[in-house]
Write a protein that holds these residues in place. Structure first.
Motif, PDB file in Angstrom:
ATOM      1  N   VAL A 107       0.838  -1.204   0.000  1.00 42.26           N
ATOM      2  CA  VAL A 107       0.000   0.000   0.000  1.00 42.26           C
ATOM      3  C   VAL A 107       0.869   1.249   0.000  1.00 42.26           C
ATOM      4  O   VAL A 107       0.535   2.244  -0.628  1.00 42.26           O
ATOM      5  CB  VAL A 107      -0.968  -0.023   1.208  1.00 42.26           C
ATOM      6  N   GLU A 108       1.992   1.204   0.686  1.00 39.95           N
ATOM      7  CA  GLU A 108       2.883   2.357   0.732  1.00 39.95           C
ATOM      8  C   GLU A 108       3.661   2.528  -0.562  1.00 39.95           C
ATOM      9  O   GLU A 108       4.071   3.624  -0.912  1.00 39.95           O
ATOM     10  CB  GLU A 108       3.847   2.212   1.912  1.00 39.95           C
ATOM     11  N   THR A 109       3.866   1.444  -1.312  1.00 41.53           N
ATOM     12  CA  THR A 109       4.635   1.489  -2.552  1.00 41.53           C
ATOM     13  C   THR A 109       3.795   1.973  -3.727  1.00 41.53           C
ATOM     14  O   THR A 109       4.246   2.778  -4.538  1.00 41.53           O
ATOM     15  CB  THR A 109       5.201   0.089  -2.883  1.00 41.53           C
ATOM     16  N   VAL A 110       2.582   1.471  -3.825  1.00 47.17           N
ATOM     17  CA  VAL A 110       1.693   1.818  -4.937  1.00 47.17           C
ATOM     18  C   VAL A 110       0.749   2.920  -4.472  1.00 47.17           C
ATOM     19  O   VAL A 110       0.221   2.866  -3.361  1.00 47.17           O
ATOM     20  CB  VAL A 110       0.885   0.579  -5.395  1.00 47.17           C
ATOM     21  N   SER A 111       0.511   3.903  -5.309  1.00 50.42           N
ATOM     22  CA  SER A 111      -0.347   5.015  -4.901  1.00 50.42           C
ATOM     23  C   SER A 111      -1.793   4.556  -4.737  1.00 50.42           C
ATOM     24  O   SER A 111      -2.263   3.670  -5.438  1.00 50.42           O
ATOM     25  CB  SER A 111      -0.272   6.153  -5.924  1.00 50.42           C
ATOM     26  N   THR A 112      -2.466   5.188  -3.791  1.00 50.88           N
ATOM     27  CA  THR A 112      -3.865   4.852  -3.527  1.00 50.88           C
ATOM     28  C   THR A 112      -4.746   5.064  -4.755  1.00 50.88           C
ATOM     29  O   THR A 112      -5.570   4.194  -5.065  1.00 50.88           O
ATOM     30  CB  THR A 112      -4.395   5.653  -2.323  1.00 50.88           C
ATOM     31  N   PRO A 113      -4.615   6.161  -5.498  1.00 50.06           N
ATOM     32  CA  PRO A 113      -5.440   6.298  -6.701  1.00 50.06           C
ATOM     33  C   PRO A 113      -5.235   5.144  -7.689  1.00 50.06           C
ATOM     34  O   PRO A 113      -6.189   4.670  -8.316  1.00 50.06           O
ATOM     35  CB  PRO A 113      -4.998   7.639  -7.303  1.00 50.06           C
TER      36      PRO A 113
END
Length: 142
Positions: free
Chosen positions: A6-12
């Protein structure tokens, strides 16, 4: 591990991909329906009338497939609403990923006739949807 993703890939990005993946998950139980239809002797002239002749697991797969359509519409609205309101919190990403995990397991438990586990996955999926709606609406008010 999941939190590092989750921290590596953006939430959008997670929100948009989750809508696409959820659309694919609709058809996961349909493979089992197809197998059941082959076992029962597929009737291409009246495939829907064949439902009563399907084995019980294929009937449950049909119901899981139908439920996936119902759930997807609400999830897509919630995920896109979170995307449009520019939700970037890890909570939004976790809610979308929890929905996907729950909806991946839901048809398995439905087909295997494990109602308590199926209901739990239904609840987890709905909690993900509600979370996305709440954080999106909350961002509009604050």
């Amino acid at each position: 591990m999941a939190l590092s993703f989750v921290e590596t890939v953006s939430t959008p990005t997670i929100l948009l991909y989750s809508v696409a993946i959820a659309a694919l998950l609709i058809y996961l139980p349909f493979f089992v329906v197809g197998y059941g239809r082959l076992k029962a002797g597929y009737n291409s002239s009246a495939p829907r009338a064949q439902f009563d002749q399907l084995p019980p697991y294929a009937q449950r797969a049909t119901w899981a497939h139908q439920n996936a359509f119902e759930s997807f519409m609400i999830f897509a609205a919630a995920a896109l609403m979170a995307y449009v309101t520019q939700q970037t919190s890890s909570l939004a990403a976790i809610a979308a990923l929890a929905y996907l995990a729950a909806r991946s397991l839901y048809p398995i438990f439905y087909i295997l006739d494990v109602p308590w586990a199926r209901s739990m996955m239904f609840g987890v999926g709905n909690l993900g949807i509600i979370t996305l709606f709440v954080i999106s609406l909350r961002s509009l008010v604050l």
